[in-house]
Write a protein that holds these residues in place. Sequence first.
Motif, PDB file in Angstrom:
ATOM      1  N   ALA A   1       0.508  -0.824   0.390  1.00  0.00           N
ATOM      2  CA  ALA A   1       0.028   0.075  -0.063  1.00  0.00           C
ATOM      3  C   ALA A   1       0.793   1.076   0.128  1.00  0.00           C
ATOM      4  CB  ALA A   1      -1.104  -0.007   1.252  1.00  0.00           C
TER       5      ALA A   1
ATOM      6  N   THR B   1       2.217   1.440  -3.532  1.00  0.00           N
ATOM      7  CA  THR B   1       1.206   1.784  -4.633  1.00  0.00           C
ATOM      8  C   THR B   1       0.578   3.254  -4.664  1.00  0.00           C
ATOM      9  OG1 THR B   1       0.495  -0.262  -4.412  1.00  0.00           O
ATOM     10  CG2 THR B   1      -1.114   1.172  -5.049  1.00  0.00           C
TER      11      THR B   1
ATOM     12  N   TYR C   1      -6.492  -1.486  -5.123  1.00  0.00           N
ATOM     13  CA  TYR C   1      -5.448  -1.855  -3.999  1.00  0.00           C
ATOM     14  C   TYR C   1      -6.247  -1.413  -2.796  1.00  0.00           C
ATOM     15  CZ  TYR C   1      -1.069  -3.713  -1.143  1.00  0.00           C
ATOM     16  OH  TYR C   1      -0.832  -4.506  -0.626  1.00  0.00           O
TER      17      TYR C   1
ATOM     18  N   VAL D   1      -7.493  -4.348  -0.967  1.00  0.00           N
ATOM     19  CA  VAL D   1      -6.935  -5.346  -0.640  1.00  0.00           C
ATOM     20  C   VAL D   1      -6.562  -4.887   1.244  1.00  0.00           C
ATOM     21  CG1 VAL D   1      -4.240  -6.355  -0.305  1.00  0.00           C
ATOM     22  CG2 VAL D   1      -5.833  -5.778  -2.436  1.00  0.00           C
TER      23      VAL D   1
END
Length: 459
Positions: free
Chosen positions: A252, A255, A417, A420
């Motif tokens: 994370a 990203t 993402y 997630v």
Amino acid sequence: EARRQRRLLLMVVCVALLLDNMLYMVIVPIIPDYIAAMRGGGGTAGPSAPAGGNGSGGGGNRSLLPARYPPASGSNEDVQIGVLFASKAMLQLLVNPLSGTLIDRVGYEAPLLAGLAVLFLSTATFAFAENYATLFAARSLQGLGSAFADTAGIALIADRYAEEPARSRALGTALACISFGSLAAPPFGGVLYEFAGKRVPFLVLACVCLLDGLLLLVLAPPGGTGARANMPVGTPIHRLMIDPYIAVVAGALATCNIPLAFLEPTIANWMKDSMGASEWEVGLTWLPAFFPHVLGVYVTVQLAAAYPHLQWFYGALGMAIIGASSCLVPACRNFGQVIIPLCGICFGIALVDTALLPTLAFLVDVRHVSVYGSVYAIADISYCVAYALGPIVAGQIVHTMGFAQLNLGMGLANVLYAPVLLFLKNVCQMKPSHSERNILLEEGPKGLYDTIKMEERKG
């Protein structure tokens, strides 16, 4: 006394992070003109000149606005500038696994002091550099110093502020200093370079770095106590990397920072080509984004104090905001419009960083050993992945696929993402009001290390 000391240590770490980010960004308005002067150009020259540079000879006005590094033109000078900017993150990426392990073994203060010493050497080298090779060496030295100073500093904060919400507040303060350093550096460097010469910005930063190191020596001299020898051995970094919860957080962090890392070297050219942006508009592109970043840090700290079990949600919300904002950038048609998604990106990054950095320390507390060097080395690796690729890869992606496709891809990656982080929901709900280490101490010391730590806290 202990609380005052940890506040002073927090100040030392914040200054170190501020200096590192100022040194990272202070050369933005300087370096193209610097390289041109080394080559005998005597001023801004070529496609890598600062945005809005007038291309005059020696003594001409130097733009105080951020440089366009590197445009998608592919010239040799552009490549050199791109490699120069990326070299810091590249070396930091390589050194972090070693620095995290060393910090776990020797403690936080000595690596922090060593990192400040290397940053001082790097800054002084920048001041007296006379060729590209020396600039490259100085930039790489900064990466080496950052690998120790940044990781040890954040780990020191996590160790000294073991309770929530104090830990989130302290880490949020550090993040605000990082943001301010990145914001203040380009005008700081440009103004001093224009009116005082190329060496003065670096000499000022070197003096502040020296004073910060001396203050650290006074507050926490490395090896001053024997407590470190009795601390447990930290979990090896390779074992932390395969921890699924830590891996999710690291992914994370990488990203969410990709949009910022990829937009910095490309958005200036796009604004000039697509909307005919003026010099001051290009130079002030990122200035308003500082305020939503600080607001995001403040909001997340307050929410974490009230609802600590929702840290995963704050991170997921931040990634969704980053994704939506990134997709909106190509649709902007003027300077006022482009400010809005950039503010959204920085606000989202603040949510993600402020929520997930304390979560890394908590994961180590409940799943491993409460030693934080390696886990924050992993966090630093996540940042470096984005910022090592940005100056080199972003321009090529824009040249090959287009600016709109770059932003849509980055936005989609963040939106996909975000769910997630649901994986962290259960572990975040385990979060107590005090760290596991403090709970064990309240039950009474069971070993030499706990006894020492308890006496320190009583002091």
